[in-house]
Write an enzyme that holds these catalytic residues in place. Sequence first.
Site, PDB file in Angstrom:
ATOM      1  CG  ASP A 195      -1.952   1.066   1.223  1.00  0.00           C
ATOM      2  OD1 ASP A 195      -2.325   1.517   0.119  1.00  0.00           O
ATOM      3  OD2 ASP A 195      -2.421   1.451   2.311  1.00  0.00           O
ATOM      4  CG  ASP A 202       0.896   7.653  -3.717  1.00  0.00           C
ATOM      5  OD1 ASP A 202       0.741   8.435  -4.683  1.00  0.00           O
ATOM      6  OD2 ASP A 202       0.452   7.881  -2.584  1.00  0.00           O
ATOM      7  CD  GLU A 225      -3.115   8.082  -4.737  1.00  0.00           C
ATOM      8  OE1 GLU A 225      -3.721   8.977  -4.122  1.00  0.00           O
ATOM      9  OE2 GLU A 225      -2.503   7.168  -4.162  1.00  0.00           O
ATOM     10  CG  HIS A 285      -6.152   4.625  -1.806  1.00  0.00           C
ATOM     11  ND1 HIS A 285      -4.944   4.260  -1.262  1.00  0.00           N
ATOM     12  CD2 HIS A 285      -6.234   3.972  -2.992  1.00  0.00           C
ATOM     13  CE1 HIS A 285      -4.318   3.438  -2.083  1.00  0.00           C
ATOM     14  NE2 HIS A 285      -5.081   3.254  -3.147  1.00  0.00           N
ATOM     15  CB  ALA A 333     -13.019   3.917   1.588  1.00  0.00           C
ATOM     16  CG  ASP A 346      -4.813   1.432   7.878  1.00  0.00           C
ATOM     17  OD1 ASP A 346      -4.908   0.684   8.871  1.00  0.00           O
ATOM     18  OD2 ASP A 346      -3.761   2.020   7.588  1.00  0.00           O
TER      19      ASP A 346
END
Length: 331
Positions: free
Chosen positions: A94, A116, A146, A226, A228, A271
Amino acid sequence: MAVSFKELGLVNTRELFKKAMAGGYAVPAYNFNNMEQLQAIMTACAECKSPVILQISKGARQYANQTLLRYMVPGAIEMVREMGSQIPVVLNLDHGDSFDLCKSCVDHGFSTVMIDGSSLPYEENVALTKKVVEYAHSHDVTVEGELGVLAGIEEHVQSEVHHYTQPEQVQDFVGKTGVDHLAISIGTSHGAYKFKVKPGESIPPLRIDILEECERRLPGFPIVLHGASSVLTEYVDMINKYGGKLENTAGVPVEQIQQAIKRSVCKVNIDSDGRLVMTAIIRKVFVESPKEFDPRKYLGPAREELKKMYIDKCRMLGARGKDRAGDQLNR
Protein backbone atom coordinates in the site's frame (compact mmCIF):
# COMPACT_ATOMS: atom_id res chain seq x y z
CA MET A 1 16.29 -15.13 -2.57
CA ALA A 2 13.24 -14.13 -4.60
CA VAL A 3 9.96 -15.99 -4.21
CA SER A 4 6.89 -16.01 -6.43
CA PHE A 5 3.54 -15.03 -4.92
CA LYS A 6 2.12 -18.24 -6.37
CA GLU A 7 4.42 -20.26 -4.11
CA LEU A 8 2.84 -18.50 -1.13
CA GLY A 9 -0.73 -19.42 -2.15
CA LEU A 10 -1.61 -15.90 -3.33
CA VAL A 11 -3.33 -14.58 -6.44
CA ASN A 12 -2.97 -11.24 -8.19
CA THR A 13 -5.86 -8.85 -8.81
CA ARG A 14 -6.44 -9.39 -12.52
CA GLU A 15 -9.21 -12.00 -12.46
CA LEU A 16 -10.42 -10.88 -9.03
CA PHE A 17 -11.32 -7.42 -10.31
CA LYS A 18 -12.95 -8.74 -13.49
CA LYS A 19 -15.29 -10.77 -11.30
CA ALA A 20 -15.93 -7.84 -8.97
CA MET A 21 -16.83 -5.49 -11.80
CA ALA A 22 -19.08 -8.08 -13.41
CA GLY A 23 -20.73 -8.79 -10.06
CA GLY A 24 -21.17 -5.18 -8.95
CA TYR A 25 -19.21 -5.43 -5.70
CA ALA A 26 -15.86 -4.28 -4.32
CA VAL A 27 -13.06 -6.44 -2.93
CA PRO A 28 -12.09 -5.32 0.59
CA ALA A 29 -8.49 -4.20 1.08
CA TYR A 30 -7.62 -4.33 4.78
CA ASN A 31 -4.34 -3.08 6.23
CA PHE A 32 -2.60 -5.02 8.98
CA ASN A 33 0.47 -4.57 11.16
CA ASN A 34 0.45 -7.55 13.53
CA MET A 35 -0.73 -11.11 14.02
CA GLU A 36 -4.05 -10.27 15.69
CA GLN A 37 -5.13 -7.98 12.86
CA LEU A 38 -4.14 -10.60 10.29
CA GLN A 39 -6.07 -13.32 12.16
CA ALA A 40 -9.16 -11.13 12.38
CA ILE A 41 -9.10 -10.25 8.68
CA MET A 42 -8.57 -13.79 7.49
CA THR A 43 -11.09 -15.50 9.77
CA ALA A 44 -13.73 -12.83 9.04
CA CYS A 45 -13.32 -13.17 5.28
CA ALA A 46 -13.22 -16.97 5.49
CA GLU A 47 -16.43 -17.09 7.52
CA CYS A 48 -18.34 -14.75 5.21
CA LYS A 49 -16.75 -16.18 2.04
CA SER A 50 -15.24 -12.93 0.85
CA PRO A 51 -12.13 -12.49 -1.29
CA VAL A 52 -9.59 -10.30 0.46
CA ILE A 53 -6.66 -8.03 -0.27
CA LEU A 54 -4.16 -7.95 2.59
CA GLN A 55 -2.44 -4.59 2.60
CA ILE A 56 0.97 -3.77 4.03
CA SER A 57 2.27 -0.22 4.06
CA LYS A 58 5.92 0.77 4.03
CA GLY A 59 5.67 1.51 7.75
CA ALA A 60 4.00 -1.82 8.53
CA ARG A 61 6.69 -3.66 6.63
CA GLN A 62 9.36 -1.92 8.66
CA TYR A 63 7.46 -2.58 11.89
CA ALA A 64 6.79 -6.28 11.35
CA ASN A 65 9.97 -7.17 9.39
CA GLN A 66 9.82 -8.17 5.74
CA THR A 67 11.04 -11.73 6.36
CA LEU A 68 8.56 -12.39 9.14
CA LEU A 69 5.73 -11.08 6.95
CA ARG A 70 6.82 -13.40 4.16
CA TYR A 71 6.04 -16.34 6.43
CA MET A 72 3.04 -14.90 8.31
CA VAL A 73 0.89 -14.55 5.21
CA PRO A 74 1.17 -18.14 3.92
CA GLY A 75 0.61 -19.27 7.51
CA ALA A 76 -2.63 -17.27 7.60
CA ILE A 77 -3.68 -18.76 4.27
CA GLU A 78 -3.02 -22.27 5.56
CA MET A 79 -5.05 -21.44 8.68
CA VAL A 80 -8.18 -20.61 6.65
CA ARG A 81 -7.62 -23.59 4.35
CA GLU A 82 -7.79 -25.76 7.47
CA MET A 83 -11.12 -24.04 8.19
CA GLY A 84 -12.32 -25.36 4.82
CA SER A 85 -12.13 -21.96 3.12
CA GLN A 86 -10.84 -21.42 -0.41
CA ILE A 87 -11.12 -17.62 -0.47
CA PRO A 88 -8.72 -15.91 -2.90
CA VAL A 89 -6.05 -13.87 -1.09
CA VAL A 90 -4.01 -11.00 -2.51
CA LEU A 91 -1.00 -9.40 -0.81
CA ASN A 92 -0.57 -5.74 -1.72
CA LEU A 93 2.02 -3.07 -0.98
CA ASP A 94 0.00 0.00 0.00
CA HIS A 95 1.41 3.39 -1.08
CA GLY A 96 4.83 2.31 -2.23
CA ASP A 97 6.95 5.43 -2.68
CA SER A 98 9.90 4.16 -4.72
CA PHE A 99 10.87 1.66 -7.38
CA ASP A 100 13.26 -0.09 -4.98
CA LEU A 101 10.51 -0.66 -2.41
CA CYS A 102 8.13 -2.04 -5.04
CA LYS A 103 10.84 -4.29 -6.47
CA SER A 104 11.66 -5.62 -3.00
CA CYS A 105 8.00 -6.45 -2.39
CA VAL A 106 7.69 -8.23 -5.74
CA ASP A 107 10.80 -10.24 -4.89
CA HIS A 108 9.37 -11.11 -1.46
CA GLY A 109 6.17 -12.59 -2.87
CA PHE A 110 3.66 -9.74 -2.99
CA SER A 111 1.09 -10.41 -5.69
CA THR A 112 0.29 -6.76 -6.39
CA VAL A 113 2.00 -3.47 -5.57
CA MET A 114 0.89 0.14 -5.48
CA ILE A 115 3.28 2.82 -6.62
CA ASP A 116 2.15 6.21 -5.40
CA GLY A 117 3.77 8.93 -7.48
CA SER A 118 0.77 11.22 -7.12
CA SER A 119 2.74 13.94 -5.32
CA LEU A 120 5.25 14.13 -8.19
CA PRO A 121 4.88 16.24 -11.35
CA TYR A 122 2.70 14.36 -13.84
CA GLU A 123 5.47 13.19 -16.20
CA GLU A 124 7.59 11.98 -13.26
CA ASN A 125 4.61 10.03 -11.92
CA VAL A 126 4.20 8.45 -15.36
CA ALA A 127 7.89 7.52 -15.61
CA LEU A 128 8.08 6.03 -12.10
CA THR A 129 4.83 4.09 -12.48
CA LYS A 130 5.88 2.72 -15.87
CA LYS A 131 9.19 1.50 -14.45
CA VAL A 132 7.39 -0.35 -11.63
CA VAL A 133 4.87 -1.84 -14.07
CA GLU A 134 7.59 -3.20 -16.35
CA TYR A 135 9.33 -4.99 -13.48
CA ALA A 136 6.17 -6.22 -11.78
CA HIS A 137 4.58 -7.53 -14.96
CA SER A 138 7.69 -9.55 -15.71
CA HIS A 139 6.77 -11.48 -12.55
CA ASP A 140 3.00 -11.54 -13.26
CA VAL A 141 2.46 -9.07 -10.40
CA THR A 142 -0.25 -6.48 -10.95
CA VAL A 143 0.23 -2.75 -10.28
CA GLU A 144 -1.93 0.05 -8.93
CA GLY A 145 -1.08 3.65 -9.76
CA GLU A 146 -2.52 6.88 -8.39
CA LEU A 147 -3.68 10.15 -9.93
CA GLY A 148 -4.76 12.96 -7.61
CA VAL A 149 -3.77 13.45 -3.98
CA LEU A 150 -5.85 12.57 -0.91
CA ALA A 151 -5.77 14.94 2.05
CA GLY A 152 -5.11 13.71 5.58
CA ILE A 153 -2.32 11.72 7.18
CA GLU A 154 -1.69 8.02 7.56
CA GLU A 155 1.86 6.93 8.36
CA HIS A 156 4.20 8.53 5.78
CA VAL A 157 1.34 9.52 3.46
CA GLN A 158 0.18 13.05 4.12
CA SER A 159 -1.22 16.12 2.42
CA GLU A 160 -2.93 19.24 3.71
CA VAL A 161 -5.40 19.53 0.83
CA HIS A 162 -7.15 17.47 -1.82
CA HIS A 163 -5.93 17.53 -5.37
CA TYR A 164 -8.82 15.94 -7.23
CA THR A 165 -8.04 13.60 -10.08
CA GLN A 166 -8.26 15.30 -13.46
CA PRO A 167 -10.32 12.93 -15.62
CA GLU A 168 -8.70 14.21 -18.81
CA GLN A 169 -5.39 12.66 -17.64
CA VAL A 170 -6.57 9.14 -16.89
CA GLN A 171 -6.48 7.72 -20.43
CA ASP A 172 -3.02 9.12 -21.07
CA PHE A 173 -1.74 7.86 -17.70
CA VAL A 174 -3.07 4.33 -18.10
CA GLY A 175 -1.94 4.16 -21.71
CA LYS A 176 1.61 5.30 -20.97
CA THR A 177 2.15 3.29 -17.78
CA GLY A 178 0.22 0.06 -18.34
CA VAL A 179 -1.15 0.01 -14.78
CA ASP A 180 -3.74 -2.64 -14.00
CA HIS A 181 -5.91 -0.45 -11.74
CA LEU A 182 -6.00 3.17 -10.70
CA ALA A 183 -6.55 4.97 -7.40
CA ILE A 184 -8.28 8.32 -7.86
CA SER A 185 -9.05 11.25 -5.57
CA ILE A 186 -12.75 12.10 -5.32
CA GLY A 187 -12.91 13.48 -1.79
CA THR A 188 -11.95 10.65 0.57
CA SER A 189 -9.05 11.22 2.97
CA HIS A 190 -6.53 9.30 5.03
CA GLY A 191 -6.85 9.00 8.79
CA ALA A 192 -9.72 9.53 11.26
CA TYR A 193 -10.33 13.17 10.33
CA LYS A 194 -11.41 12.82 6.73
CA PHE A 195 -13.42 16.04 6.49
CA LYS A 196 -12.99 19.38 8.20
CA VAL A 197 -16.46 19.63 9.68
CA LYS A 198 -17.69 21.09 12.94
CA PRO A 199 -20.23 19.32 15.18
CA GLY A 200 -23.62 19.43 13.48
CA GLU A 201 -22.24 20.11 10.02
CA SER A 202 -22.93 17.63 7.23
CA ILE A 203 -20.12 15.74 5.52
CA PRO A 204 -19.51 16.95 1.95
CA PRO A 205 -20.45 14.40 -0.71
CA LEU A 206 -17.84 12.53 -2.70
CA ARG A 207 -17.18 13.81 -6.22
CA ILE A 208 -19.07 11.07 -7.99
CA ASP A 209 -19.06 13.28 -11.08
CA ILE A 210 -15.26 12.85 -11.31
CA LEU A 211 -15.63 9.09 -10.90
CA GLU A 212 -18.28 8.98 -13.63
CA GLU A 213 -16.10 10.98 -16.02
CA CYS A 214 -13.12 8.67 -15.34
CA GLU A 215 -15.41 5.72 -16.01
CA ARG A 216 -16.57 7.28 -19.27
CA ARG A 217 -13.00 7.77 -20.41
CA LEU A 218 -11.84 4.33 -19.19
CA PRO A 219 -14.86 2.02 -19.60
CA GLY A 220 -14.46 -1.25 -17.73
CA PHE A 221 -11.20 -0.22 -16.06
CA PRO A 222 -10.81 -1.05 -12.34
CA ILE A 223 -10.88 1.99 -10.04
CA VAL A 224 -9.71 2.00 -6.41
CA LEU A 225 -11.03 4.07 -3.51
CA HIS A 226 -8.47 4.92 -0.82
CA GLY A 227 -9.19 6.42 2.59
CA ALA A 228 -12.62 4.84 2.75
CA SER A 229 -13.00 4.05 6.45
CA SER A 230 -16.33 5.12 7.93
CA VAL A 231 -14.61 6.16 11.21
CA LEU A 232 -17.19 4.25 13.23
CA THR A 233 -18.78 6.49 15.86
CA GLU A 234 -19.31 3.73 18.42
CA TYR A 235 -15.58 3.05 18.64
CA VAL A 236 -14.60 6.72 18.66
CA ASP A 237 -17.03 7.17 21.56
CA MET A 238 -15.55 4.14 23.34
CA ILE A 239 -12.02 5.47 22.94
CA ASN A 240 -13.08 8.81 24.42
CA LYS A 241 -15.03 7.15 27.21
CA TYR A 242 -11.93 5.26 28.31
CA GLY A 243 -9.49 8.16 28.28
CA GLY A 244 -8.93 9.00 24.62
CA LYS A 245 -9.21 12.42 23.03
CA LEU A 246 -10.53 12.01 19.50
CA GLU A 247 -12.63 15.05 18.64
CA ASN A 248 -14.46 16.04 15.47
CA THR A 249 -13.60 12.83 13.64
CA ALA A 250 -15.40 12.22 10.37
CA GLY A 251 -15.51 9.25 8.01
CA VAL A 252 -17.00 8.39 4.65
CA PRO A 253 -20.73 7.55 4.88
CA VAL A 254 -21.55 3.99 3.86
CA GLU A 255 -24.10 5.16 1.30
CA GLN A 256 -21.46 7.18 -0.54
CA ILE A 257 -19.07 4.24 -0.68
CA GLN A 258 -21.84 2.02 -2.04
CA GLN A 259 -22.69 4.67 -4.62
CA ALA A 260 -19.08 4.59 -5.82
CA ILE A 261 -19.16 0.79 -6.02
CA LYS A 262 -22.11 1.05 -8.42
CA ARG A 263 -19.70 2.74 -10.82
CA SER A 264 -16.20 1.35 -11.51
CA VAL A 265 -14.85 1.04 -7.95
CA CYS A 266 -13.92 -2.59 -7.35
CA LYS A 267 -11.41 -2.19 -4.49
CA VAL A 268 -12.00 -0.23 -1.28
CA ASN A 269 -9.15 0.45 1.16
CA ILE A 270 -9.94 0.36 4.88
CA ASP A 271 -7.30 0.98 7.54
CA SER A 272 -8.39 3.58 10.11
CA ASP A 273 -11.49 1.65 11.19
CA GLY A 274 -9.32 -1.31 12.14
CA ARG A 275 -7.06 0.92 14.21
CA LEU A 276 -10.02 2.50 15.98
CA VAL A 277 -11.60 -0.84 16.88
CA MET A 278 -8.40 -2.29 18.30
CA THR A 279 -7.61 0.86 20.29
CA ALA A 280 -11.15 1.10 21.68
CA ILE A 281 -11.22 -2.46 23.00
CA ILE A 282 -7.73 -2.32 24.48
CA ARG A 283 -8.53 0.94 26.27
CA LYS A 284 -11.75 -0.59 27.60
CA VAL A 285 -9.91 -3.61 29.02
CA PHE A 286 -7.21 -1.47 30.61
CA VAL A 287 -9.76 0.72 32.37
CA GLU A 288 -12.14 -2.04 33.45
CA SER A 289 -9.34 -4.47 34.43
CA PRO A 290 -6.44 -2.26 35.57
CA LYS A 291 -4.58 -5.20 37.10
CA GLU A 292 -4.49 -7.07 33.79
CA PHE A 293 -1.04 -7.50 32.24
CA ASP A 294 -1.48 -10.57 30.02
CA PRO A 295 -1.43 -9.34 26.37
CA ARG A 296 -3.77 -12.18 25.38
CA LYS A 297 -6.45 -10.73 27.66
CA TYR A 298 -6.61 -7.43 25.76
CA LEU A 299 -5.39 -8.40 22.29
CA GLY A 300 -7.79 -11.37 22.20
CA PRO A 301 -10.96 -9.30 22.74
CA ALA A 302 -9.65 -6.69 20.28
CA ARG A 303 -9.15 -9.41 17.68
CA GLU A 304 -12.71 -10.70 18.12
CA GLU A 305 -14.18 -7.22 17.80
CA LEU A 306 -12.08 -6.60 14.70
CA LYS A 307 -13.42 -9.80 13.18
CA LYS A 308 -17.02 -8.64 13.66
CA MET A 309 -16.23 -5.28 12.11
CA TYR A 310 -14.55 -6.86 9.06
CA ILE A 311 -17.54 -9.13 8.49
CA ASP A 312 -19.78 -6.05 8.48
CA LYS A 313 -17.43 -4.33 6.02
CA CYS A 314 -17.48 -7.31 3.64
CA ARG A 315 -21.27 -7.21 3.70
CA MET A 316 -21.30 -3.45 3.10
CA LEU A 317 -19.01 -3.80 0.07
CA GLY A 318 -21.15 -6.58 -1.39
CA ALA A 319 -18.24 -9.06 -1.16
CA ARG A 320 -19.93 -11.54 1.17
CA GLY A 321 -20.31 -14.88 -0.58
CA LYS A 322 -18.10 -13.90 -3.51
CA ASP A 323 -15.25 -16.29 -2.87
CA ARG A 324 -15.76 -17.71 -6.37
CA ALA A 325 -17.15 -16.14 -9.52
CA GLY A 326 -20.89 -15.64 -9.31
CA ASP A 327 -21.26 -17.47 -6.01
CA GLN A 328 -23.81 -16.19 -3.54
CA LEU A 329 -24.46 -17.26 0.03
CA ASN A 330 -27.73 -19.11 0.15
CA ARG A 331 -28.80 -17.61 3.42
